[in-house]
Scaffold this motif. Structure first.
Motif, PDB file in Angstrom:
ATOM      1  N   LEU A 220     -10.142   3.009  -9.044  1.00 26.82           N
ATOM      2  CA  LEU A 220     -10.270   1.556  -9.020  1.00 26.82           C
ATOM      3  C   LEU A 220      -9.284   0.891  -9.970  1.00 26.82           C
ATOM      4  O   LEU A 220      -8.851  -0.243  -9.730  1.00 26.82           O
ATOM      5  CB  LEU A 220     -11.704   1.157  -9.380  1.00 26.82           C
ATOM      6  CG  LEU A 220     -12.787   1.532  -8.375  1.00 26.82           C
ATOM      7  CD1 LEU A 220     -14.159   1.159  -8.909  1.00 26.82           C
ATOM      8  CD2 LEU A 220     -12.541   0.845  -7.028  1.00 26.82           C
ATOM      9  N   PHE A 221      -8.928   1.588 -11.046  1.00 26.86           N
ATOM     10  CA  PHE A 221      -7.957   1.023 -11.978  1.00 26.86           C
ATOM     11  C   PHE A 221      -6.590   0.890 -11.315  1.00 26.86           C
ATOM     12  O   PHE A 221      -5.900  -0.126 -11.481  1.00 26.86           O
ATOM     13  CB  PHE A 221      -7.861   1.894 -13.224  1.00 26.86           C
ATOM     14  CG  PHE A 221      -7.054   1.291 -14.335  1.00 26.86           C
ATOM     15  CD1 PHE A 221      -7.588   0.286 -15.121  1.00 26.86           C
ATOM     16  CD2 PHE A 221      -5.756   1.721 -14.589  1.00 26.86           C
ATOM     17  CE1 PHE A 221      -6.845  -0.286 -16.152  1.00 26.86           C
ATOM     18  CE2 PHE A 221      -5.016   1.157 -15.610  1.00 26.86           C
ATOM     19  CZ  PHE A 221      -5.555   0.156 -16.398  1.00 26.86           C
ATOM     20  N   THR A 222      -6.190   1.894 -10.552  1.00 21.17           N
ATOM     21  CA  THR A 222      -4.931   1.814  -9.806  1.00 21.17           C
ATOM     22  C   THR A 222      -4.980   0.699  -8.772  1.00 21.17           C
ATOM     23  O   THR A 222      -4.013  -0.044  -8.590  1.00 21.17           O
ATOM     24  CB  THR A 222      -4.646   3.154  -9.123  1.00 21.17           C
ATOM     25  OG1 THR A 222      -4.586   4.186 -10.108  1.00 21.17           O
ATOM     26  CG2 THR A 222      -3.324   3.105  -8.371  1.00 21.17           C
ATOM     27  N   VAL A 223      -6.111   0.594  -8.098  1.00 16.96           N
ATOM     28  CA  VAL A 223      -6.280  -0.494  -7.125  1.00 16.96           C
ATOM     29  C   VAL A 223      -6.156  -1.847  -7.815  1.00 16.96           C
ATOM     30  O   VAL A 223      -5.527  -2.776  -7.291  1.00 16.96           O
ATOM     31  CB  VAL A 223      -7.637  -0.360  -6.408  1.00 16.96           C
ATOM     32  CG1 VAL A 223      -7.918  -1.590  -5.554  1.00 16.96           C
ATOM     33  CG2 VAL A 223      -7.656   0.892  -5.549  1.00 16.96           C
ATOM     34  N   GLY A 224      -6.754  -1.977  -9.005  1.00 17.49           N
ATOM     35  CA  GLY A 224      -6.657  -3.241  -9.738  1.00 17.49           C
ATOM     36  C   GLY A 224      -5.222  -3.584 -10.103  1.00 17.49           C
ATOM     37  O   GLY A 224      -4.803  -4.746 -10.009  1.00 17.49           O
ATOM     38  N   ILE A 225      -4.437  -2.577 -10.515  1.00 16.79           N
ATOM     39  CA  ILE A 225      -3.034  -2.828 -10.844  1.00 16.79           C
ATOM     40  C   ILE A 225      -2.262  -3.279  -9.605  1.00 16.79           C
ATOM     41  O   ILE A 225      -1.464  -4.225  -9.655  1.00 16.79           O
ATOM     42  CB  ILE A 225      -2.398  -1.560 -11.453  1.00 16.79           C
ATOM     43  CG1 ILE A 225      -3.059  -1.228 -12.805  1.00 16.79           C
ATOM     44  CG2 ILE A 225      -0.897  -1.736 -11.624  1.00 16.79           C
ATOM     45  CD1 ILE A 225      -2.562   0.052 -13.421  1.00 16.79           C
ATOM     46  N   LEU A 226      -2.499  -2.595  -8.486  1.00 20.38           N
ATOM     47  CA  LEU A 226      -1.814  -2.972  -7.253  1.00 20.38           C
ATOM     48  C   LEU A 226      -2.206  -4.373  -6.800  1.00 20.38           C
ATOM     49  O   LEU A 226      -1.350  -5.168  -6.380  1.00 20.38           O
ATOM     50  CB  LEU A 226      -2.126  -1.943  -6.167  1.00 20.38           C
ATOM     51  CG  LEU A 226      -1.420  -2.151  -4.824  1.00 20.38           C
ATOM     52  CD1 LEU A 226       0.089  -2.066  -4.989  1.00 20.38           C
ATOM     53  CD2 LEU A 226      -1.904  -1.129  -3.805  1.00 20.38           C
TER      54      LEU A 226
ATOM     55  N   GLY B  57       0.807  -1.212   0.000  1.00 20.74           N
ATOM     56  CA  GLY B  57       0.000   0.000   0.000  1.00 20.74           C
ATOM     57  C   GLY B  57       0.838   1.258   0.000  1.00 20.74           C
ATOM     58  O   GLY B  57       0.552   2.211  -0.741  1.00 20.74           O
ATOM     59  N   LEU B  58       1.883   1.284   0.820  1.00 15.98           N
ATOM     60  CA  LEU B  58       2.768   2.457   0.850  1.00 15.98           C
ATOM     61  C   LEU B  58       3.483   2.636  -0.476  1.00 15.98           C
ATOM     62  O   LEU B  58       3.626   3.762  -0.977  1.00 15.98           O
ATOM     63  CB  LEU B  58       3.777   2.306   1.989  1.00 15.98           C
ATOM     64  CG  LEU B  58       3.201   2.379   3.412  1.00 15.98           C
ATOM     65  CD1 LEU B  58       4.282   2.066   4.432  1.00 15.98           C
ATOM     66  CD2 LEU B  58       2.589   3.746   3.674  1.00 15.98           C
ATOM     67  N   TRP B  59       3.945   1.536  -1.057  1.00 12.59           N
ATOM     68  CA  TRP B  59       4.596   1.631  -2.368  1.00 12.59           C
ATOM     69  C   TRP B  59       3.625   2.142  -3.424  1.00 12.59           C
ATOM     70  O   TRP B  59       3.971   2.971  -4.268  1.00 12.59           O
ATOM     71  CB  TRP B  59       5.150   0.257  -2.766  1.00 12.59           C
ATOM     72  CG  TRP B  59       5.734   0.236  -4.145  1.00 12.59           C
ATOM     73  CD1 TRP B  59       6.968   0.639  -4.526  1.00 12.59           C
ATOM     74  CD2 TRP B  59       5.079  -0.213  -5.346  1.00 12.59           C
ATOM     75  NE1 TRP B  59       7.141   0.476  -5.874  1.00 12.59           N
ATOM     76  CE2 TRP B  59       5.995  -0.050  -6.405  1.00 12.59           C
ATOM     77  CE3 TRP B  59       3.824  -0.742  -5.612  1.00 12.59           C
ATOM     78  CZ2 TRP B  59       5.682  -0.393  -7.712  1.00 12.59           C
ATOM     79  CZ3 TRP B  59       3.517  -1.089  -6.914  1.00 12.59           C
ATOM     80  CH2 TRP B  59       4.428  -0.921  -7.948  1.00 12.59           C
ATOM     81  N   GLY B  60       2.374   1.647  -3.358  1.00 13.54           N
ATOM     82  CA  GLY B  60       1.384   2.101  -4.328  1.00 13.54           C
ATOM     83  C   GLY B  60       1.050   3.574  -4.172  1.00 13.54           C
ATOM     84  O   GLY B  60       0.914   4.301  -5.165  1.00 13.54           O
ATOM     85  N   ALA B  61       0.920   4.036  -2.917  1.00 14.70           N
ATOM     86  CA  ALA B  61       0.550   5.439  -2.696  1.00 14.70           C
ATOM     87  C   ALA B  61       1.686   6.394  -3.027  1.00 14.70           C
ATOM     88  O   ALA B  61       1.457   7.484  -3.560  1.00 14.70           O
ATOM     89  CB  ALA B  61       0.104   5.617  -1.245  1.00 14.70           C
ATOM     90  N   LEU B  62       2.927   6.012  -2.719  1.00 11.80           N
ATOM     91  CA  LEU B  62       4.056   6.924  -2.872  1.00 11.80           C
ATOM     92  C   LEU B  62       4.770   6.796  -4.212  1.00 11.80           C
ATOM     93  O   LEU B  62       5.450   7.743  -4.635  1.00 11.80           O
ATOM     94  CB  LEU B  62       5.063   6.697  -1.737  1.00 11.80           C
ATOM     95  CG  LEU B  62       4.521   6.925  -0.315  1.00 11.80           C
ATOM     96  CD1 LEU B  62       5.592   6.620   0.718  1.00 11.80           C
ATOM     97  CD2 LEU B  62       4.010   8.350  -0.157  1.00 11.80           C
ATOM     98  N   PHE B  63       4.636   5.661  -4.877  1.00 16.78           N
ATOM     99  CA  PHE B  63       5.335   5.469  -6.150  1.00 16.78           C
ATOM    100  C   PHE B  63       4.380   5.221  -7.307  1.00 16.78           C
ATOM    101  O   PHE B  63       4.473   5.888  -8.352  1.00 16.78           O
ATOM    102  CB  PHE B  63       6.319   4.298  -6.031  1.00 16.78           C
ATOM    103  CG  PHE B  63       7.061   4.015  -7.305  1.00 16.78           C
ATOM    104  CD1 PHE B  63       8.199   4.729  -7.625  1.00 16.78           C
ATOM    105  CD2 PHE B  63       6.627   3.031  -8.197  1.00 16.78           C
ATOM    106  CE1 PHE B  63       8.890   4.482  -8.804  1.00 16.78           C
ATOM    107  CE2 PHE B  63       7.305   2.777  -9.374  1.00 16.78           C
ATOM    108  CZ  PHE B  63       8.444   3.503  -9.676  1.00 16.78           C
ATOM    109  N   LEU B  64       3.467   4.280  -7.141  1.00 20.96           N
ATOM    110  CA  LEU B  64       2.617   3.892  -8.257  1.00 20.96           C
ATOM    111  C   LEU B  64       1.661   5.005  -8.656  1.00 20.96           C
ATOM    112  O   LEU B  64       1.522   5.312  -9.854  1.00 20.96           O
ATOM    113  CB  LEU B  64       1.840   2.626  -7.888  1.00 20.96           C
ATOM    114  CG  LEU B  64       1.018   1.974  -9.006  1.00 20.96           C
ATOM    115  CD1 LEU B  64       1.929   1.522 -10.139  1.00 20.96           C
ATOM    116  CD2 LEU B  64       0.225   0.794  -8.468  1.00 20.96           C
ATOM    117  N   VAL B  65       0.991   5.615  -7.684  1.00 24.24           N
ATOM    118  CA  VAL B  65       0.006   6.657  -7.995  1.00 24.24           C
ATOM    119  C   VAL B  65       0.642   7.835  -8.741  1.00 24.24           C
ATOM    120  O   VAL B  65       0.115   8.269  -9.777  1.00 24.24           O
ATOM    121  CB  VAL B  65      -0.694   7.122  -6.706  1.00 24.24           C
ATOM    122  CG1 VAL B  65      -1.533   8.369  -6.975  1.00 24.24           C
ATOM    123  CG2 VAL B  65      -1.579   6.007  -6.156  1.00 24.24           C
TER     124      VAL B  65
END
Length: 331
Positions: free
Chosen positions: A182-188, A144-152
């Motif tokens: 939701l698309f970002t959530v799906g990728i994560l 989650g932290l990686w997704g919020a700080l890097f992926l998004v």
């Protein structure tokens, strides 16, 4: 006087018979193991029944006090003077994000599993398999932290490209804003379930009888034809099982989704618009501040997620049963 002698037999006398039930010998160890395994099965059924009864009881209390339609309301206000809450947004977000994750993860996972099991040299296959297995041990909050700080922050370019070429469909239309959709959530979620699907699929592909592959090669088949005619049919049921395991995690993922998603009780036609929600994310974010009735409402949404999970697993078992004759397991 003629004395007849009876020849002695070299065969030792049989051991004393153990207690038998229905004509079969039953030793004390067998009885203990039978009791433990039977007790474990009964305990599992009792636990599942207790969970279902608890969820059902608390859900009935909540739904009976809901002043709106529990299945179609696009709002969640369970603590007001007139409680109004529904699961429409949560069901939509949970299903959509899980479908996106499966659409991305399953083909990639099957490709990685085939590469490790049939293409990669042994010196490369072992370390690569170890790295894939290691990804499954990463905690959800780290994803989650990686997704919020890097992926998004780094998905804006992809969102813009999708909007330029596929925005006319309405599904991939994108304005300005953070990519907390939701698309970002799906990728994560796809990244999170990738190790599970890959590991199980790889082990299934390694169990393909060597004779099947050698027979296909002897008939002049190429490497791809061997995989298509021998490996994939044999491992189809295993891949389905692996996919259902990954889907189960995607449906119930909490912390990673809560960290990345910008929740709102709106259903948007575009997958790239911020907002939406899932069952697990909504329960995690609202449970600490909810009163008793609010907790009952959240438990009611958890019951729906529980039923969805059971239906998914039941559907998977039906699919596997129907395709069993093509799996090669009986050969």
């Amino acid at each position: 006087m003629d004395y007849s002698t009876t020849p002695l037999s070299d065969t030792p006398p049989p051991p004393p018979a153990a207690a038998s039930v229905s004509g079969r010998t039953v030793r004390p160890g067998d009885r203990i193991f039978l009791g433990l395994s039977r007790g474990s099965g009964i305990a599992l059924l009792v636990i599942m029944a207790a969970i279902a009864a608890f969820l059902t009881y608390r859900s009935v209390l909540a739904i009976s006090g809901d002043k709106s339609n529990f299945f179609t309301t696009l709002d969640w206000n369970a603590t007001g003077t007139e409680p109004k809450f529904g699961i429409a947004v949560l069901a939509f977000g949970t299903v959509v994000s899980s479908v996106i994750a499966m659409a991305i993860a399953v083909p990639v996972a099957v490709g990685i599993a085939l590469f490790i099991s049939h293409y990669a040299p042994r010196k490369l296959a072992s370390p690569l398999g170890y790295v894939i297995d290691l990804l499954a041990a990463v905690p959800s909050i780290v994803y989650g932290l990686w997704g919020a700080l890097f992926l998004v922050p780094h998905l804006s370019g992809l969102y813009g490209w999708l909007n330029d070429y596929l925005g006319w469909t309405g599904i991939f239309s994108y304005g300005n804003g953070a990519a907390r959709s939701l698309f970002t959530v799906g990728i994560l979620l796809a990244i999170m379930i990738l190790p599970i699907v890959t590991s199980v699929s790889r082990e299934v592909f390694l169990q393909v009888p060597r004779m099947h592959e050698e027979a296909a090669l002897a008939l002049g088949a190429t490497r791809w034809e061997v995989i298509r005619m021998s490996v994939l049919p044999f491992g189809r049921s295993g891949v389905i099982s692996a996919s259902m395991l990954g889907l189960g995690r995607a449906l119930g993922e909490t912390m990673a989704v809560a960290t990345v998603l910008s929740p709102s009780f709106l259903i948007s036609a575009s997958l790239l618009d911020p907002g939406g929600g899932t069952f697990a994310q909504n329960i995690a974010s609202k449970f600490s501040e909810a009163d008793t009735f609010g907790q009952d409402a959240l438990i009611a949404s958890g019951l729906v997620l529980f039923v969805i999970t059971l239906l998914v697993n039941g559907a998977a078992r039906l699919i596997i049963a129907r395709r069993k004759e093509y799996s090669g397991a009986s050969s």
